[in-house]
Design a protein around this motif. Structure first.
Motif, PDB file in Angstrom:
ATOM      1  N   ALA A 293       0.823  -1.219   0.000  1.00 23.12           N
ATOM      2  CA  ALA A 293       0.000   0.000   0.000  1.00 23.12           C
ATOM      3  C   ALA A 293       0.851   1.260   0.000  1.00 23.12           C
ATOM      4  CB  ALA A 293      -0.933  -0.001   1.210  1.00 23.12           C
ATOM      5  N   HIS A 294       2.069   1.163   0.515  1.00 26.84           N
ATOM      6  CA  HIS A 294       2.954   2.329   0.560  1.00 26.84           C
ATOM      7  C   HIS A 294       3.852   2.437  -0.671  1.00 26.84           C
ATOM      8  CE1 HIS A 294       1.972   3.942   4.491  1.00 26.84           C
ATOM      9  NE2 HIS A 294       1.999   2.731   5.006  1.00 26.84           N
ATOM     10  N   GLN A 295       3.689   1.540  -1.630  1.00 29.20           N
ATOM     11  CA  GLN A 295       4.475   1.595  -2.854  1.00 29.20           C
ATOM     12  C   GLN A 295       3.732   2.389  -3.931  1.00 29.20           C
ATOM     13  OE1 GLN A 295       7.690   0.501  -2.881  1.00 29.20           O
ATOM     14  NE2 GLN A 295       7.133   0.266  -0.711  1.00 29.20           N
ATOM     15  N   PRO A 296       4.442   2.918  -4.910  1.00 30.82           N
ATOM     16  CA  PRO A 296       3.789   3.688  -5.990  1.00 30.82           C
ATOM     17  C   PRO A 296       2.715   2.855  -6.695  1.00 30.82           C
ATOM     18  CG  PRO A 296       6.178   3.933  -6.087  1.00 30.82           C
ATOM     19  CD  PRO A 296       5.912   2.869  -5.078  1.00 30.82           C
ATOM     20  N   GLY A 297       1.564   3.457  -6.834  1.00 29.98           N
ATOM     21  CA  GLY A 297       0.467   2.771  -7.501  1.00 29.98           C
ATOM     22  C   GLY A 297      -0.120   1.625  -6.721  1.00 29.98           C
ATOM     23  N   GLN A 298       0.380   1.403  -5.511  1.00 28.87           N
ATOM     24  CA  GLN A 298      -0.074   0.312  -4.656  1.00 28.87           C
ATOM     25  C   GLN A 298       0.056  -1.034  -5.379  1.00 28.87           C
ATOM     26  OE1 GLN A 298      -2.327   3.282  -4.943  1.00 28.87           O
ATOM     27  NE2 GLN A 298      -0.612   3.886  -3.631  1.00 28.87           N
ATOM     28  N   LEU A 299       1.156  -1.192  -6.075  1.00 26.76           N
ATOM     29  CA  LEU A 299       1.444  -2.407  -6.821  1.00 26.76           C
ATOM     30  C   LEU A 299       2.825  -2.935  -6.473  1.00 26.76           C
ATOM     31  CD1 LEU A 299       0.187  -1.640 -10.446  1.00 26.76           C
ATOM     32  CD2 LEU A 299      -0.662  -3.461  -8.948  1.00 26.76           C
ATOM     33  N   ALA A 300       2.959  -4.259  -6.536  1.00 23.66           N
ATOM     34  CA  ALA A 300       4.267  -4.890  -6.382  1.00 23.66           C
ATOM     35  C   ALA A 300       4.243  -6.197  -7.169  1.00 23.66           C
ATOM     36  CB  ALA A 300       4.584  -5.143  -4.917  1.00 23.66           C
ATOM     37  N   TYR A 301       5.411  -6.831  -7.257  1.00 22.94           N
ATOM     38  CA  TYR A 301       5.534  -8.050  -8.057  1.00 22.94           C
ATOM     39  C   TYR A 301       6.404  -9.048  -7.306  1.00 22.94           C
ATOM     40  CZ  TYR A 301       3.792  -4.830 -11.551  1.00 22.94           C
ATOM     41  OH  TYR A 301       3.026  -3.901 -12.210  1.00 22.94           O
ATOM     42  N   SER A 302       5.847 -10.224  -7.064  1.00 21.99           N
ATOM     43  CA  SER A 302       6.599 -11.307  -6.444  1.00 21.99           C
ATOM     44  C   SER A 302       7.225 -12.146  -7.547  1.00 21.99           C
ATOM     45  CB  SER A 302       5.666 -12.174  -5.591  1.00 21.99           C
ATOM     46  OG  SER A 302       6.371 -13.245  -4.994  1.00 21.99           O
ATOM     47  N   VAL A 303       8.544 -12.325  -7.465  1.00 27.84           N
ATOM     48  CA  VAL A 303       9.285 -13.013  -8.524  1.00 27.84           C
ATOM     49  C   VAL A 303      10.024 -14.212  -7.946  1.00 27.84           C
ATOM     50  CG1 VAL A 303      11.105 -12.787 -10.252  1.00 27.84           C
ATOM     51  CG2 VAL A 303       9.566 -10.857  -9.796  1.00 27.84           C
ATOM     52  N   ILE A 304       9.861 -15.364  -8.565  1.00 29.80           N
ATOM     53  CA  ILE A 304      10.538 -16.584  -8.140  1.00 29.80           C
ATOM     54  C   ILE A 304      11.116 -17.291  -9.369  1.00 29.80           C
ATOM     55  CG2 ILE A 304       9.094 -16.965  -6.098  1.00 29.80           C
ATOM     56  CD1 ILE A 304       7.494 -19.001  -7.760  1.00 29.80           C
ATOM     57  N   ASP A 305      11.930 -18.313  -9.102  1.00 26.82           N
ATOM     58  CA  ASP A 305      12.386 -19.145 -10.208  1.00 26.82           C
ATOM     59  C   ASP A 305      11.914 -20.574  -9.979  1.00 26.82           C
ATOM     60  OD1 ASP A 305      14.110 -20.267  -8.344  1.00 26.82           O
ATOM     61  OD2 ASP A 305      15.953 -19.615  -9.340  1.00 26.82           O
ATOM     62  N   ALA A 306      12.343 -21.497 -10.838  1.00 26.21           N
ATOM     63  CA  ALA A 306      11.830 -22.869 -10.808  1.00 26.21           C
ATOM     64  C   ALA A 306      12.131 -23.582  -9.499  1.00 26.21           C
ATOM     65  CB  ALA A 306      12.411 -23.655 -11.982  1.00 26.21           C
ATOM     66  N   LYS A 307      13.164 -23.171  -8.780  1.00 21.76           N
ATOM     67  CA  LYS A 307      13.521 -23.832  -7.522  1.00 21.76           C
ATOM     68  C   LYS A 307      12.429 -23.699  -6.468  1.00 21.76           C
ATOM     69  CE  LYS A 307      17.462 -21.738  -6.688  1.00 21.76           C
ATOM     70  NZ  LYS A 307      17.512 -20.751  -7.786  1.00 21.76           N
ATOM     71  N   ALA A 308      11.595 -22.674  -6.582  1.00 17.52           N
ATOM     72  CA  ALA A 308      10.554 -22.442  -5.572  1.00 17.52           C
ATOM     73  C   ALA A 308       9.296 -23.262  -5.805  1.00 17.52           C
ATOM     74  CB  ALA A 308      10.187 -20.954  -5.546  1.00 17.52           C
ATOM     75  N   ILE A 309       9.106 -23.758  -6.999  1.00 14.36           N
ATOM     76  CA  ILE A 309       7.878 -24.472  -7.327  1.00 14.36           C
ATOM     77  C   ILE A 309       7.738 -25.728  -6.460  1.00 14.36           C
ATOM     78  CG2 ILE A 309       6.623 -25.672  -9.161  1.00 14.36           C
ATOM     79  CD1 ILE A 309       6.767 -22.605  -9.418  1.00 14.36           C
ATOM     80  N   GLY A 310       6.542 -25.911  -5.919  1.00 13.92           N
ATOM     81  CA  GLY A 310       6.265 -27.039  -5.040  1.00 13.92           C
ATOM     82  C   GLY A 310       6.505 -26.758  -3.577  1.00 13.92           C
ATOM     83  N   ARG A 311       7.034 -25.576  -3.258  1.00  6.21           N
ATOM     84  CA  ARG A 311       7.329 -25.239  -1.862  1.00  6.21           C
ATOM     85  C   ARG A 311       6.306 -24.286  -1.251  1.00  6.21           C
ATOM     86  NH1 ARG A 311      12.314 -26.950  -0.342  1.00  6.21           N
ATOM     87  NH2 ARG A 311      13.776 -27.559  -1.999  1.00  6.21           N
ATOM     88  N   PHE A 312       5.285 -23.917  -1.978  1.00  7.50           N
ATOM     89  CA  PHE A 312       4.243 -23.029  -1.450  1.00  7.50           C
ATOM     90  C   PHE A 312       2.911 -23.426  -2.074  1.00  7.50           C
ATOM     91  CE2 PHE A 312       5.770 -21.165  -5.337  1.00  7.50           C
ATOM     92  CZ  PHE A 312       4.659 -20.614  -5.947  1.00  7.50           C
ATOM     93  N   LEU A 389       0.872  -7.938  -7.438  1.00 13.00           N
ATOM     94  CA  LEU A 389       0.247  -7.885  -6.117  1.00 13.00           C
ATOM     95  C   LEU A 389      -0.403  -6.533  -5.859  1.00 13.00           C
ATOM     96  CD1 LEU A 389       3.251  -9.345  -4.057  1.00 13.00           C
ATOM     97  CD2 LEU A 389       1.356 -10.626  -5.071  1.00 13.00           C
ATOM     98  N   LYS A 390      -1.479  -6.546  -5.069  1.00 17.46           N
ATOM     99  CA  LYS A 390      -2.073  -5.322  -4.547  1.00 17.46           C
ATOM    100  C   LYS A 390      -2.520  -5.583  -3.113  1.00 17.46           C
ATOM    101  CE  LYS A 390      -6.800  -6.067  -6.309  1.00 17.46           C
ATOM    102  NZ  LYS A 390      -7.859  -5.517  -7.184  1.00 17.46           N
ATOM    103  N   PRO A 391      -2.816  -4.537  -2.328  1.00 16.83           N
ATOM    104  CA  PRO A 391      -3.221  -4.741  -0.939  1.00 16.83           C
ATOM    105  C   PRO A 391      -4.607  -5.371  -0.856  1.00 16.83           C
ATOM    106  CG  PRO A 391      -2.449  -2.487  -1.310  1.00 16.83           C
ATOM    107  CD  PRO A 391      -2.668  -3.108  -2.653  1.00 16.83           C
ATOM    108  N   GLY A 392      -4.729  -6.370   0.007  1.00 16.59           N
ATOM    109  CA  GLY A 392      -6.020  -6.988   0.288  1.00 16.59           C
ATOM    110  C   GLY A 392      -6.335  -6.847   1.766  1.00 16.59           C
ATOM    111  N   ILE A 393      -7.327  -6.036   2.103  1.00 14.56           N
ATOM    112  CA  ILE A 393      -7.675  -5.775   3.503  1.00 14.56           C
ATOM    113  C   ILE A 393      -8.635  -6.848   4.002  1.00 14.56           C
ATOM    114  CG2 ILE A 393      -8.556  -4.075   5.157  1.00 14.56           C
ATOM    115  CD1 ILE A 393      -6.098  -3.145   3.608  1.00 14.56           C
TER     116      ILE A 393
END
Length: 468
Positions: A293-312, A389-393
Motif C-alpha cells: 500500500a505504501h508503494q507507488p500505484g499500490q502495486l508490487a511483483y513477487s518473482v521466483i524461479d523454478a527452484k521455488a515451485i512445489g514449496r508453497f 500484487l495489490k493490498p487486500g484488507i
C-alpha cells in the motif's frame, strides 16, 4: 423484550449468541447480510491458533502459553494489551470441545500448511462449514436469527444499552453484544484514514477487500460518536498482498500469493523495498498488504524461479511465466534494465548455506539493502514466474476498548450491559501485524466471554430466563 441482542453474524457473534442461550437467555441475532452471504469474514477462514501443552488430536507437539505470547508480542511490536492477549490465548486451550458440541469438526494440516500443524487447528470444510454448524446449533437452541437486518445506531443512556435501531424498528434488550466487524468495506472511511500520499494518490482506492462487503463500520462510528473509548490505528489492519486480479470483495484466502519468502518482491520501478525472508510466512504474510500500500500505484511483483515451485501453496490464478528474466520483466510491464540490475545485485549478494524453508535457515544476503535474512537463493533457474500484487484488507484494527469481561468502556468506565467481540475489539490484542489464526482466537474467546457476561447482565436487569 429480548434478554440478549447480538449484532453481527460471524464467528464472534455466533459464539456470543450460543453462550448466552446456553446460559438461559432469550437471544436475537441480527445479521446485516442476506442468508447466502451470512458469516462475515469468518466464512473465509481456515483455522484457529491454539495453545496446548501436549499433542491433541489434530495438533502436534506443544504450543505453550509463553511461546504463543512471544509470537504475538513479536508480530505486534508490543502494541498489544498483555492481559487481554493472554486471556484469549488461555481461552484457546479449552474452546475446541465446546466447538465440537456445536458441530464444528477439525482436520489435520494438509499439504502446504504442515508448518502450522503444531500451532493451528484447521476446520474441516473451512470457515463456511464452521459458520453453518454454528447457525444450525443456534437455530436448534432457539436463538432468533434475522438476516438483512443492518443496525443503524444504538440507543444508549450513560453508557448503558437501551435499544438498537434497525431501520424504522426499535429493538429493546436487557443486554447487547456488538460483533459487527470493522470498517474495511467502507471505502470512504478507508480514504479518510489513509489520505493522499506524496504522489497525490489515494492508496485506499486500490485496496481489495478480501472478505465481506457488509462490514461498513456503522456501529463502530456510532459508538465513537457517542463517546465510547477506542483503541487502535485506523490505518492498521490484517492486510495481505494478494493477486492484483482478485475481485473487489470476498476473494478470500484463495487470492493470497504465498511465494514471497521464496524469491524477491519489487515495486513498479523494479526496486526491492523490504526483507522477504524476515520470518516464517504465517507470522509475516499479513504485513505485506500494508507494505504494498505504501508503494507507488499500490502495486508490487513477487518473482521466483523454478527452484521455488512445489514449496508453497499455488495461487488460484497462474502468474506470468518466462524462460528468461528479461522476458519476465517485459511480461510484467517492468523496466527491463532496472529489473535486471535489481536481480543481478540480489543474486550477487546471496550467501547460500543450508536451504530449509521449514526453519530460519542461514541463506541470507550480504551488503544489500534491504537485506534478505533467510531463504535467500539466486534467481537463476528457468522458468521464472511473476505475480502482480495489490493490498487486500481482511479487517481493520480500530475498535472499542474493552476489559476482561468484554465490556465496552465509556470514559474509562465499563458499560454494565454493552459488550463487544471479534473484529470490532480486536485492536485491544492486535495493534499491528498478525499471525495466522489469531483473529479466530480473538473472536472465539471474546465472543464466548461476551455471551456469558451479557446473559449475566440480563439477569441483573430482570430477565425471566427460559430453559435453554
Amino acid at each position: 423484550m429480548v434478554d440478549v441482542l447480538v449484532i453481527g453474524g460471524g464467528n464472534a457473534a455466533l459464539c456470543a449468541a450460543l453462550m448466552a442461550r446456553e446460559a438461559g437467555a432469550s437471544v436475537l441475532l441480527l445479521e446485516a447480510a442476506p442468508r447466502e452471504w451470512r458469516g462475515g469474514n469468518s466464512q473465509h477462514t481456515r483455522n484457529l491458533r491454539c495453545m496446548h501443552e501436549a499433542p491433541q488430536d489434530v495438533l502436534t507437539e506443544a504450543y505453550p502459553e509463553e511461546e504463543y505470547w512471544q509470537d504475538l508480542l513479536k508480530v505486534t511490536g508490543g502494541q498489544t494489551n498483555e492481559q487481554l492477549a493472554r486471556l484469549a490465548i488461555r481461552e484457546s486451550s479449552h474452546c475446541r470441545g465446546w466447538m465440537r458440541q456445536h458441530g464444528v469438526r477439525f482436520q489435520p494440516s494438509l499439504s502446504g500448511t504442515l508448518h502450522l500443524s503444531r500451532t493451528n487447528a484447521f476446520f474441516m470444510g473451512g470457515g463456511k462449514a464452521l459458520v453453518n454448524a454454528y447457525y444450525r446449533s443456534a437455530e436448534r437452541l432457539g436463538v432468533q436469527i434475522r438476516y438483512e437486518s443492518p443496525v443503524d445506531r444504538l440507543e444508549l443512556r450513560a453508557g448503558r444499552f437501551v435499544a438498537a435501531h434497525c431501520g424504522a424498528e426499535r429493538i429493546e434488550a436487557r443486554a447487547c453484544v456488538v460483533a459487527s466487524g470493522g470498517f474495511e468495506s467502507n471505502r470512504e472511511w478507508l480514504r479518510e484514514a489513509w489520505g493522499q500520499n506524496e504522489a497525490g494518490e489515494w492508496p485506499a482506492d486500490n485496496f481489495a477487500i478480501r472478505g465481506t462487503r457488509f462490514n461498513m463500520g456503522v456501529l463502530l462510528r456510532d459508538l465513537i460518536a457517542q463517546g465510547a473509548d477506542t483503541i487502535g490505528d485506523p490505518t492498521q489492519s490484517h492486510s495481505v498482498a494478494i493477486d492484483a486480479r482478485a475481485p473487489l470483495y470476498d476473494g478470500g484466502i484463495c487470492t493470497r500469493v504465498d511465494c514471497v519468502s521464496l524469491g524477491i518482491v519489487v515495486n513498479k520501478h523494479a526496486q526491492r523495498f523490504y526483507d522477504e525472508g524476515e520470518d516464517f510466512w504465517p507470522k509475516r504474510y499479513a504485513i505485506w498488504g500494508r507494505l504494498v500500500a505504501h508503494q507507488p500505484g499500490q502495486l508490487a511483483y513477487s518473482v521466483i524461479d523454478a527452484k521455488a515451485i512445489g514449496r508453497f501453496m499455488p495461487p488460484v490464478f497462474p502468474g506470468e511465466k518466462a524462460d528468461s528474466l528479461e522476458q519476465l520483466a517485459r511480461q510484467l510491464g517492468l523496466d527491463e534494465p532496472a529489473f535486471m540490475r535489481t536481480v543481478k545485485d540480489y543474486n550477487a549478494a546471496c550467501r547460500v548455506g543450508s536451504f530449509d524453508h521449514a526453519v530460519l535457515d542461514d541463506c541470507h544476503t550480504e551488503g544489500l539493502s534491504p537485506a534478505k535474512t533467510h531463504w535467500a537463493r539466486p534467481l537463476d533457474t528457468a522458468p521464472f514466474y511473476g505475480y502482480a500484487l495489490k493490498p487486500g484488507i481482511t479487517f481493520t484494527y480500530l475498535g472499542m476498548k474493552v476489559n476482561e469481561q468484554a465490556a465496552v468502556h465509556f470514559g474509562g468506565q465499563a458499560s454494565p450491559n454493552l459488550f463487544a467481540a471479534g473484529e470490532i475489539m480486536a485492536g485491544n490484542v492486535l495493534g499491528k501485524g498478525y499471525t495466522a489464526g489469531v483473529g479466530m482466537t480473538i473472536g472465539t474467546a471474546f465472543g464466548r466471554i461476551a455471551g456469558v457476561q451479557a446473559a449475566q447482565a440480563a439477569i441483573k436487569n430482570g430477565a425471566n430466563f427460559a430453559t435453554a
